[in-house]
Scaffold this active site. Structure first.
Site, PDB file in Angstrom:
ATOM      1  N   GLN A   4       0.870  -1.070  -0.025  1.00 18.17           N
ATOM      2  CA  GLN A   4      -0.001   0.063  -0.017  1.00 18.17           C
ATOM      3  C   GLN A   4       0.821   1.207  -0.006  1.00 18.17           C
ATOM      4  O   GLN A   4       0.451   2.413  -0.738  1.00 18.17           O
ATOM      5  CB  GLN A   4      -1.044   0.111   1.097  1.00 18.17           C
ATOM      6  CG  GLN A   4      -0.497   0.054   2.436  1.00 18.17           C
ATOM      7  CD  GLN A   4      -0.133  -1.282   3.066  1.00 18.17           C
ATOM      8  OE1 GLN A   4      -0.059  -2.349   2.491  1.00 18.17           O
ATOM      9  NE2 GLN A   4       0.076  -1.313   4.340  1.00 18.17           N
ATOM     10  N   ASP A   5       1.948   1.345   0.649  1.00 16.10           N
ATOM     11  CA  ASP A   5       2.877   2.405   0.673  1.00 16.10           C
ATOM     12  C   ASP A   5       3.366   2.844  -0.635  1.00 16.10           C
ATOM     13  O   ASP A   5       3.227   4.089  -1.167  1.00 16.10           O
ATOM     14  CB  ASP A   5       4.171   2.268   1.637  1.00 16.10           C
ATOM     15  CG  ASP A   5       3.465   2.253   3.029  1.00 16.10           C
ATOM     16  OD1 ASP A   5       2.382   2.273   3.411  1.00 16.10           O
ATOM     17  OD2 ASP A   5       4.418   1.954   3.795  1.00 16.10           O
TER      18      ASP A   5
END
Length: 101
Positions: A4-5
């Site tokens: 997700q980052d």
């Protein structure tokens, strides 16, 4: 594991990301009014608790338990997903102040 980052850095803004079993990812930008975004930014508070965690260990445990079909882990992940989708629907209809009531 944790993607997700990298995705939020690439796409920016507020978005809902769906990570599919086949490894693909759907990124859906949150379409909220500038008023709601300003209200969100004005009301966010971050605190340093003095407590740190090792994300790699947490993700490894999550993966192990999920692959082992651990009911508690799977229910927890589904609960988080439900909260995200509920918030997304609320943001489409009301301001943050209204939804907190």
């Amino acid at each position: 594991m944790g993607k997700q980052d990298q995705y939020i850095a690439a796409f920016g803004g507020l978005a809902v990301m769906d990570f599919h079993v086949d490894g693909s990812v759907s990124v859906l930008p949150l379409r909220i009014s500038s008023e709601t975004l300003t209200e969100l930014e004005s009301n966010l508070v971050m605190y340093f608790t003095g407590y740190s965690r090792d994300a790699d260990l947490i993700l490894a445990e999550q993966k192990t338990k999920t692959e082992a079909h651990d009911d508690s882990m799977i229910e927890g992940l589904h609960a988080i997903k439900h909260l995200v989708w509920r918030r997304r629907m609320l943001w489409r209809r009301v301001t943050l102040t209204d939804s907190a009531r």
